[in-house]
Design a protein around this motif. Structure first.
Motif, mmCIF file in Angstrom:
data_model
loop_
_atom_site.group_PDB
_atom_site.id
_atom_site.type_symbol
_atom_site.label_atom_id
_atom_site.label_comp_id
_atom_site.label_asym_id
_atom_site.label_seq_id
_atom_site.Cartn_x
_atom_site.Cartn_y
_atom_site.Cartn_z
ATOM 1 N N UNK A 95 0.661 -1.130 0.060
ATOM 2 C CA UNK A 95 -0.169 -0.320 0.081
ATOM 3 C C UNK A 95 1.030 0.931 -0.363
ATOM 4 N N UNK A 96 1.497 1.139 0.418
ATOM 5 C CA UNK A 96 2.665 2.110 0.901
ATOM 6 C C UNK A 96 3.296 2.515 -0.647
ATOM 7 N N UNK A 97 4.100 2.037 -1.463
ATOM 8 C CA UNK A 97 4.186 1.410 -2.457
ATOM 9 C C UNK A 97 2.600 2.397 -3.831
ATOM 10 N N UNK A 98 1.766 1.870 -3.651
ATOM 11 C CA UNK A 98 1.394 2.321 -4.717
ATOM 12 C C UNK A 98 0.184 3.532 -3.941
ATOM 13 N N UNK A 99 0.624 4.350 -2.771
ATOM 14 C CA UNK A 99 -0.170 5.357 -2.608
ATOM 15 C C UNK A 99 1.061 6.191 -3.406
ATOM 16 N N UNK A 100 2.705 6.058 -3.547
ATOM 17 C CA UNK A 100 4.012 6.478 -3.713
ATOM 18 C C UNK A 100 3.598 7.251 -5.583
ATOM 19 N N UNK A 101 3.421 5.524 -5.684
ATOM 20 C CA UNK A 101 2.362 5.536 -7.599
ATOM 21 C C UNK A 101 1.707 6.019 -7.823
ATOM 22 N N UNK A 102 0.370 5.726 -6.781
ATOM 23 C CA UNK A 102 -0.270 6.855 -7.719
ATOM 24 C C UNK A 102 -1.220 7.954 -6.694
ATOM 25 N N UNK A 103 -0.724 8.860 -5.545
ATOM 26 C CA UNK A 103 -0.776 9.658 -5.091
ATOM 27 C C UNK A 103 -0.455 10.843 -5.370
ATOM 28 N N UNK A 104 -1.702 11.730 -5.266
ATOM 29 C CA UNK A 104 -1.646 13.073 -5.481
ATOM 30 C C UNK A 104 -0.794 14.183 -4.491
ATOM 31 N N UNK A 105 -0.452 15.326 -5.632
ATOM 32 C CA UNK A 105 -0.413 16.121 -4.710
ATOM 33 C C UNK A 105 -1.526 16.993 -3.968
ATOM 34 N N UNK A 106 -1.889 17.133 -2.643
ATOM 35 C CA UNK A 106 -2.285 17.529 -1.948
ATOM 36 C C UNK A 106 -3.032 18.942 -1.691
ATOM 37 N N UNK A 107 -3.515 19.314 -2.033
ATOM 38 C CA UNK A 107 -3.857 20.957 -2.401
ATOM 39 C C UNK A 107 -4.386 21.238 -1.035
#
Length: 681
Positions: A170-182
């Motif tokens: 899950x850590x890696x998938x969040x790294x790959x698919x994470x959006x910049x927080x606005x």
């Protein structure tokens, strides 16, 4: 896989050994099918050629990263390769596309930081050392390149490291698919922070006595493990960014709330709350956790390497991130405290026949405190525990409960409240994270209990092992049947390979009518039924079934011959644990709570207040599993098999026999497949 090699004097071989499973040596003499072998331990043995395997004398000391590269792919070769790599702190190994992870029982943070994720990002599969990040990256690339949803199945027995592997994925998938927080909380943050929340309320330290038929060790060991199954669906938009998520949980072990064995612990949240800041403990009237019955049934209160006070603060912080308000958090922990106080209410015989009352001033204090925390009427709470209302022909009769029945009523209330609280947490997290209805792509990560066989096996182990039977069949169908069908379609010359097809075991458990679950439901619906009645039905129904047996000298136990070994189940609590309902008196009491949170856990029942409709936990769980399997069948699966290297849960110890049993139970089919396909997976 019987050896087909012709051995000569001087051949390097592996031969079975009672102490270390397999030992290497040199052939000194060949007489027909009999070999005399001098082992490296110094002893000389005689063995039949069919039980001897060749050893690669030129094998690297550090082993190979992918076992398809082994010169000889057989049981001792695989075992030795894993042991060699583990000794060099190389805990990950491939067998084709399947990752085997051997639990190091120590933190290896350098393997899981952002730098490592950058390295694995976009790297070709197999170019870098085996790693969960490589599996996650492969799933992500397949999803993006082919537009097909994926799933990663993490399996292994309790203590093998499934939950930690799941976190890394899950850590890696969040790294790959994470959006910049606005602004606000990002989806990937909420998905990651849901882990500590669910672990606080669904994980416990357990004790496992490995004295079953499929284990060779008889050592007790402890582990922290999830007492529920979890499937996390992470949704992505067309650009590969996380757009939503859903968490589905399975079969929380609710009986643990009231009953634990030594040296187990109850769910972490109880100990965390007892270690909260002083003003909070005072608000909930909490003291030493050892003073509470639901916790002091075990001598284990403190857990090495776990600071309950710090974990409490971290859990509250995680709750903030996943969108649980501070008012909701206070209500959650008020309920947790109420359960602890409820467990300290003892009963003695009352003035009327077969009646009961709180035992003493101490019990009355805890009863009063529980009612204050639940925000319900104290007298109504006492009556809901000590009396039952029975409806007969238009009138209601109040029946007293004796002290034993009142204690059982108390425990039933504690279990249903905790179960509803856990379900509320899951629903709240899902609502806060939000799902993306327009998403066409997802990656699911499955972290579910491994096969279990203990000294005492109850309804929970029965359901857990059904899960593993279903997942094993899914593995068989995906890997073996599809592979062999493809070879037939392409007219490739091959020999059919036998593998364990467990459909008959699944029929035994879940066939309708006549399966074990159906017979359990039937027994639960009949008045005056007992666990002996249930057991007798099983004995009659499955007499002569090769996957079922009745243990000698037992009146109500039964044994199922699972794919991973024989497990004997004790039926004495099967009926109680299969019935899912809130006692009507408890339902009415807590729905009337002045606390809106508590009241929301017990919405008005659609059923008549004069009767309670039977709902089967076993059948509901079977339907959940079926839905899960349908989801898994619609996606492209990837596999991580977790291995527990020793039963004392300490680093740098590799117990050959222990690992070998796990390889035979879980990994052997994948190894056989690689052997069969000529390293094509």
């Amino acid at each position: 896989m019987a050896s087909k090699v012709r051995f000569t004097v001087g051949s390097n071989v592996w031969v079975e050994d009672a102490d270390v499973a397999w030992i290497d040596g040199l052939v000194e003499q060949v007489t027909g099918d009999e070999l005399i072998i001098r082992c490296t331990s110094g002893k000389k043995v005689t063995a039949n050629v069919s039980s001897v395997y060749p050893k690669d004398a030129e094998a690297k000391r550090c082993g190979v990263e992918d076992m398809t590269r082994l010169a000889y792919l057989h049981e001792p070769g695989v075992l030795h390769n894993l042991k060699s790599r583990y000794g060099m702190n190389e805990i990950y190994t491939y067998t084709g596309n399947i990752l085997i992870a051997v639990n190091p029982f120590q933190r290896l943070p350098h393997l899981y930081n952002n730098h490592m994720m950058e390295i694995y990002k976009g790297a070709g599969f197999g170019e870098l050392s085996p790693h969960p990040f490589a599996i996650a990256d492969r799933a992500y690339r397949y999803m993006m390149n082919y537009g097909v949803s994926q799933a990663i199945l993490v399996s292994g027995e309790s203590g093998a490291g499934k939950t930690e592997s799941t976190k890394m994925l899950m850590q890696y998938l969040a790294f790959m698919g994470g959006k910049v927080q606005s602004g606000g909380r990002s989806v990937q943050q909420q998905v990651l922070e849901s882990n500590p929340v669910l672990e606080a309320f669904g994980n416990a330290k357990t004790v496992r006595n490995n004295n079953s038929s499929y284990m060779s060790s008889h050592i007790s060991f402890v582990s922290q493990c999830s007492r529920f199954g979890k499937f996390v669906e992470i949704q992505f938009d067309q650009s590969g960014k996380i757009s939503g998520a859903a968490i589905r949980t399975y079969l929380l072990e609710r009986s643990r709330v009231c009953q634990i064995s030594d040296p187990e612990r109850n769910y972490h949240c109880f100990y965390m709350l007892c270690s909260a800041p002083a003003e909070e403990r005072e608000r909930y009237k909490l003291g030493d956790p050892a003073s509470f019955h639901y916790l002091n049934q075990s001598n284990c209160i403190k857990l090495d390497g776990m600071d309950d006070s710090s974990e409490y603060i971290a859990t509250r912080r995680a709750m903030d991130i996943v969108g649980i308000s501070s008012d909701e958090q206070d209500a959650i922990f008020r309920v947790v405290a109420a359960i602890l106080h409820l467990g300290n209410v003892e009963f003695v015989e009352g003035s009327e026949a077969d009646s009961s009352v709180p035992k003493d001033d101490k019990s009355k204090f805890h009863l009063r405190t529980a009612s204050e925390l639940f925000m319900c009427d104290e007298k109504a709470l006492e009556e809901s525990l000590c009396k039952r209302v029975i409806a007969t022909r238009g009138e209601s009769i109040v029946k007293n409960l004796d002290a034993r029945a009142a204690a059982l009523s108390r425990d039933a209330l504690a279990r249903i409240v905790y179960s509803r609280l856990f379900d509320w947490l899951v629903n709240k997290i899902n609502t806060s994270i939000g799902q993306d209805p327009s998403s066409k792509l997802l990656i699911g990560v499955l972290d579910i209990y491994g096969f279990e066989s203990f000294k005492t096996n109850s309804f929970e182990q029965f359901c857990i092992n059904l899960t593993n039977e279903k997942l094993q069949q899914h593995f068989n169908q995906h890997v073996f049947k599809m592979e062999q069908e493809e070879y037939t379609k392409e007219e490739i010359d091959w020999s059919y390979i036998q593998f364990v097809d467990n459909q008959e075991i699944l029929d035994l458990i879940e066939k309708k009518p006549g399966g074990i679950i159906a017979l359990l439901d039937e027994t639960c619906m009949l008045r005056n039924s007992t666990h002996e009645t249930f057991a007798e039905k099983l004995y009659q129904q499955f007499k002569g079934n090769q996957h079922f047996s009745r243990p000698k000298f037992s009146r109500s136990d039964f044994t199922i011959h699972h794919y991973a070994g024989h497990v004997t189940y004790q039926t004495d609590l099967f009926l109680d644990k299969n019935i899912d309902y809130a006692v009507n008196e408890h339902q009415v009491l807590l729905h009337a709570s002045r606390c809106s949170f508590v009241s929301s856990l017990f919405p008005p029942s659609e059923e008549s207040t004069k009767s309670t409709k039977f709902t089967s936990i076993g059948s509901s769980f079977k339907q959940q599993l079926q839905a899960l399997l349908e989801t898994l069948s619609s996606v492209e699966p990837h596999y991580i098999r977790c291995i527990k290297p020793n039963n004392v849960l300490k680093p740098a110890i590799f117990e050959n026999s222990n690992v070998l049993q796990q390889l035979r139970c879980g990994v052997r089919n994948s190894i056989t497949l690689i052997y069969f396909t000529g390293c094509k997976v």
